[in-house]
Design a protein around this motif. Sequence first.
Motif, PDB file in Angstrom:
ATOM      1  N   ALA A  29     -13.036   9.701   8.128  1.00 31.85           N
ATOM      2  CA  ALA A  29     -14.348   9.342   7.586  1.00 31.85           C
ATOM      3  C   ALA A  29     -14.466   9.656   6.101  1.00 31.85           C
ATOM      4  O   ALA A  29     -15.374   9.162   5.428  1.00 31.85           O
ATOM      5  CB  ALA A  29     -15.446  10.071   8.357  1.00 31.85           C
ATOM      6  N   LEU A  30     -13.543  10.470   5.575  1.00 33.38           N
ATOM      7  CA  LEU A  30     -13.616  10.915   4.187  1.00 33.38           C
ATOM      8  C   LEU A  30     -12.606  10.219   3.281  1.00 33.38           C
ATOM      9  O   LEU A  30     -12.392  10.640   2.154  1.00 33.38           O
ATOM     10  CB  LEU A  30     -13.428  12.432   4.116  1.00 33.38           C
ATOM     11  N   LEU A  31     -11.990   9.134   3.781  1.00 29.48           N
ATOM     12  CA  LEU A  31     -11.036   8.371   2.974  1.00 29.48           C
ATOM     13  C   LEU A  31     -11.458   6.914   2.938  1.00 29.48           C
ATOM     14  O   LEU A  31     -11.539   6.252   3.974  1.00 29.48           O
ATOM     15  CB  LEU A  31      -9.623   8.484   3.553  1.00 29.48           C
ATOM     16  N   THR A  32     -11.726   6.405   1.739  1.00 36.24           N
ATOM     17  CA  THR A  32     -12.102   5.001   1.571  1.00 36.24           C
ATOM     18  C   THR A  32     -10.898   4.176   1.134  1.00 36.24           C
ATOM     19  O   THR A  32      -9.878   4.711   0.664  1.00 36.24           O
ATOM     20  CB  THR A  32     -13.205   4.864   0.519  1.00 36.24           C
ATOM     21  N   ASP A  33     -11.042   2.859   1.258  1.00 33.24           N
ATOM     22  CA  ASP A  33      -9.984   1.970   0.766  1.00 33.24           C
ATOM     23  C   ASP A  33      -9.816   2.127  -0.744  1.00 33.24           C
ATOM     24  O   ASP A  33      -8.695   2.064  -1.262  1.00 33.24           O
ATOM     25  CB  ASP A  33     -10.321   0.520   1.101  1.00 33.24           C
ATOM     26  N   GLU A  34     -10.905   2.323  -1.454  1.00 36.55           N
ATOM     27  CA  GLU A  34     -10.848   2.519  -2.905  1.00 36.55           C
ATOM     28  C   GLU A  34      -9.987   3.738  -3.252  1.00 36.55           C
ATOM     29  O   GLU A  34      -9.147   3.688  -4.162  1.00 36.55           O
ATOM     30  CB  GLU A  34     -12.265   2.708  -3.448  1.00 36.55           C
ATOM     31  N   GLN A  35     -10.185   4.817  -2.525  1.00 31.39           N
ATOM     32  CA  GLN A  35      -9.398   6.028  -2.772  1.00 31.39           C
ATOM     33  C   GLN A  35      -7.939   5.817  -2.402  1.00 31.39           C
ATOM     34  O   GLN A  35      -7.035   6.271  -3.112  1.00 31.39           O
ATOM     35  CB  GLN A  35      -9.992   7.187  -1.986  1.00 31.39           C
ATOM     36  N   ALA A  36      -7.698   5.143  -1.284  1.00 32.93           N
ATOM     37  CA  ALA A  36      -6.325   4.904  -0.848  1.00 32.93           C
ATOM     38  C   ALA A  36      -5.551   4.100  -1.888  1.00 32.93           C
ATOM     39  O   ALA A  36      -4.357   4.340  -2.118  1.00 32.93           O
ATOM     40  CB  ALA A  36      -6.316   4.189   0.499  1.00 32.93           C
ATOM     41  N   LEU A  37      -6.228   3.142  -2.528  1.00 32.41           N
ATOM     42  CA  LEU A  37      -5.557   2.342  -3.548  1.00 32.41           C
ATOM     43  C   LEU A  37      -5.129   3.206  -4.731  1.00 32.41           C
ATOM     44  O   LEU A  37      -4.049   3.008  -5.295  1.00 32.41           O
ATOM     45  CB  LEU A  37      -6.486   1.219  -4.020  1.00 32.41           C
ATOM     46  N   THR A  38      -5.950   4.190  -5.117  1.00 31.92           N
ATOM     47  CA  THR A  38      -5.558   5.070  -6.226  1.00 31.92           C
ATOM     48  C   THR A  38      -4.351   5.921  -5.847  1.00 31.92           C
ATOM     49  O   THR A  38      -3.505   6.210  -6.691  1.00 31.92           O
ATOM     50  CB  THR A  38      -6.717   5.988  -6.656  1.00 31.92           C
ATOM     51  N   LYS A  92      -3.230   5.230   6.135  1.00 34.71           N
ATOM     52  CA  LYS A  92      -3.660   3.932   5.600  1.00 34.71           C
ATOM     53  C   LYS A  92      -2.413   3.079   5.356  1.00 34.71           C
ATOM     54  O   LYS A  92      -2.098   2.731   4.204  1.00 34.71           O
ATOM     55  CB  LYS A  92      -4.433   4.112   4.298  1.00 34.71           C
ATOM     56  N   PRO A  93      -1.690   2.723   6.400  1.00 26.96           N
ATOM     57  CA  PRO A  93      -0.386   2.072   6.201  1.00 26.96           C
ATOM     58  C   PRO A  93      -0.463   0.757   5.435  1.00 26.96           C
ATOM     59  O   PRO A  93       0.519   0.372   4.779  1.00 26.96           O
ATOM     60  CB  PRO A  93       0.112   1.858   7.641  1.00 26.96           C
ATOM     61  N   GLU A  94      -1.605   0.078   5.486  1.00 31.35           N
ATOM     62  CA  GLU A  94      -1.719  -1.186   4.764  1.00 31.35           C
ATOM     63  C   GLU A  94      -1.705  -0.986   3.252  1.00 31.35           C
ATOM     64  O   GLU A  94      -1.501  -1.942   2.496  1.00 31.35           O
ATOM     65  CB  GLU A  94      -3.004  -1.919   5.178  1.00 31.35           C
ATOM     66  N   PHE A  95      -1.872   0.269   2.784  1.00 38.11           N
ATOM     67  CA  PHE A  95      -1.855   0.565   1.352  1.00 38.11           C
ATOM     68  C   PHE A  95      -0.526   1.171   0.883  1.00 38.11           C
ATOM     69  O   PHE A  95      -0.366   1.414  -0.318  1.00 38.11           O
ATOM     70  CB  PHE A  95      -3.003   1.510   0.989  1.00 38.11           C
ATOM     71  N   ALA A  96       0.380   1.418   1.791  1.00 40.70           N
ATOM     72  CA  ALA A  96       1.657   2.014   1.393  1.00 40.70           C
ATOM     73  C   ALA A  96       2.415   1.051   0.487  1.00 40.70           C
ATOM     74  O   ALA A  96       2.495  -0.152   0.770  1.00 40.70           O
ATOM     75  CB  ALA A  96       2.495   2.339   2.625  1.00 40.70           C
ATOM     76  N   PRO A  97       2.970   1.528  -0.625  1.00 41.52           N
ATOM     77  CA  PRO A  97       3.692   0.621  -1.533  1.00 41.52           C
ATOM     78  C   PRO A  97       4.954   0.074  -0.890  1.00 41.52           C
ATOM     79  O   PRO A  97       5.609   0.745  -0.081  1.00 41.52           O
ATOM     80  CB  PRO A  97       4.018   1.514  -2.736  1.00 41.52           C
ATOM     81  N   THR A  98       5.293  -1.142  -1.240  1.00 41.66           N
ATOM     82  CA  THR A  98       6.526  -1.749  -0.751  1.00 41.66           C
ATOM     83  C   THR A  98       7.706  -1.276  -1.603  1.00 41.66           C
ATOM     84  O   THR A  98       7.524  -0.753  -2.712  1.00 41.66           O
ATOM     85  CB  THR A  98       6.442  -3.276  -0.817  1.00 41.66           C
ATOM     86  N   GLU A  99       8.894  -1.489  -1.093  1.00 42.16           N
ATOM     87  CA  GLU A  99      10.080  -1.131  -1.871  1.00 42.16           C
ATOM     88  C   GLU A  99      10.137  -1.942  -3.161  1.00 42.16           C
ATOM     89  O   GLU A  99      10.567  -1.437  -4.205  1.00 42.16           O
ATOM     90  CB  GLU A  99      11.341  -1.362  -1.039  1.00 42.16           C
ATOM     91  N   GLU A 100       9.690  -3.182  -3.106  1.00 41.03           N
ATOM     92  CA  GLU A 100       9.686  -4.027  -4.299  1.00 41.03           C
ATOM     93  C   GLU A 100       8.722  -3.484  -5.351  1.00 41.03           C
ATOM     94  O   GLU A 100       9.016  -3.492  -6.555  1.00 41.03           O
ATOM     95  CB  GLU A 100       9.303  -5.468  -3.931  1.00 41.03           C
ATOM     96  N   GLU A 101       7.564  -3.004  -4.920  1.00 37.69           N
ATOM     97  CA  GLU A 101       6.593  -2.440  -5.861  1.00 37.69           C
ATOM     98  C   GLU A 101       7.127  -1.156  -6.493  1.00 37.69           C
ATOM     99  O   GLU A 101       6.904  -0.895  -7.677  1.00 37.69           O
ATOM    100  CB  GLU A 101       5.270  -2.171  -5.142  1.00 37.69           C
ATOM    101  N   LEU A 102       7.839  -0.367  -5.728  1.00 38.96           N
ATOM    102  CA  LEU A 102       8.450   0.845  -6.272  1.00 38.96           C
ATOM    103  C   LEU A 102       9.562   0.497  -7.252  1.00 38.96           C
ATOM    104  O   LEU A 102       9.663   1.070  -8.346  1.00 38.96           O
ATOM    105  CB  LEU A 102       8.990   1.718  -5.139  1.00 38.96           C
ATOM    106  N   HIS A 103      10.385  -0.457  -6.875  1.00 44.58           N
ATOM    107  CA  HIS A 103      11.533  -0.806  -7.719  1.00 44.58           C
ATOM    108  C   HIS A 103      11.092  -1.437  -9.036  1.00 44.58           C
ATOM    109  O   HIS A 103      11.827  -1.377 -10.031  1.00 44.58           O
ATOM    110  CB  HIS A 103      12.464  -1.758  -6.971  1.00 44.58           C
TER     111      HIS A 103
END
Length: 276
Positions: A29-38, A92-103
Motif C-alpha cells: 500500500a506504500l509503493l506507487t507506480d511513480e515511485q517504482a519508476l524512480t 513490481k516486476p513490470e518495472f524491472a529494467p530489461t537487460e537491453e535497458e541496462l546494457h
Amino acid sequence: MLYPQLFADLEKARWNMADDIPWAEFDAALLTDEQALTIKMNAITEWSALPATEMFLRDNRDDSDFSAFMSVWFYEEQKHSLVMIEYLRRFKPEFAPTEEELHAVRFEFDPAPPLETLMLHFCGEVRLTQWYRRASEWHTEPVIKAIYKHLSMDEARHGGAYLKYMKRAIERCGDEARRAFAKIGFLMASSSRSNKPLHPTNLHVNKDLYPNDTVQSRLPDPDWLEHWLDSQIQFGKEWEARVVGGILRNLSSLFDVVLETTGDLNRYRKQLGAAA
C-alpha cells in the motif's frame, strides 16, 4: 598500498542482500507506480558503474593499487543496482529494467586526466550520499527506505576511500594534484550556476556520441533525474548546501586551507594557476 586496508574496512561494513534487507516488511500500500519508476531509473543509473570501471582501469594502468580498489568499488556499486532490481522483481516486476535497458548505459568514456576523474567521482559520491538519504526520507515503504539507507552509507564510505587516494596523489604530485582537485571541485560545487544536477552520470563523456553521451541521456526517460530531484524527493537548497559543504570541508582538510564558500575555492584555484 591503500587497497589492503580499504578492502578490510569495507569488508567489515558490508551488508548482505539476503539477511540485512527487511524483505518481509514490504507494504504494498506504500509503493506507487511513480515511485517504482524512480527505483528503476536509479537501478539503471547504478549499472553504469560498469563502463566507469572500464574507464578507471584503462586510465590507471600505471596504478595497480587504485586499480585493485576498483574491484571492491565495482562490486558494491553493481550490488546497488542489483538490490533495486531485486526489489522490483519481487514487488513490481513490470518495472524491472530489461537487460537491453541496462546494457544501453554501457558505452566507452573518452580518456580523461586521472586526477580530474578521481576528483569528479569523489564529488559524485558526496552527492549520491545526500541524494539517497533524501530518497530514503521521501519513500514511505519500509523495504525501499532501508535499501536507500544502505546505499547512502556505502556512497559515503566510497567517498572516504577516494579521499585517501586524493591525499596520496597530493603527496606524490603536489600542486599538480591540487590544481586538478580545485578545478573539478569548483565545477562540482557550482551547481547553482549550471542549473542542472552535477554528477558524473549527467556529464558528457564521449564526443563522438554527443549529445547521447551521458549516462542519463541513455535511460528510458532521459529527463527523469531533474524531475526526481526537484518534484519528487525535493532535493532543495538545504540539501544542496550539504553537498557543497561536504566538498568544501574535505578540500579544506586536503589542502590545509580554509575554504568556506565556493568563492574561496575559486580564489584558491586561481592562485594555484598563477603559481604554475
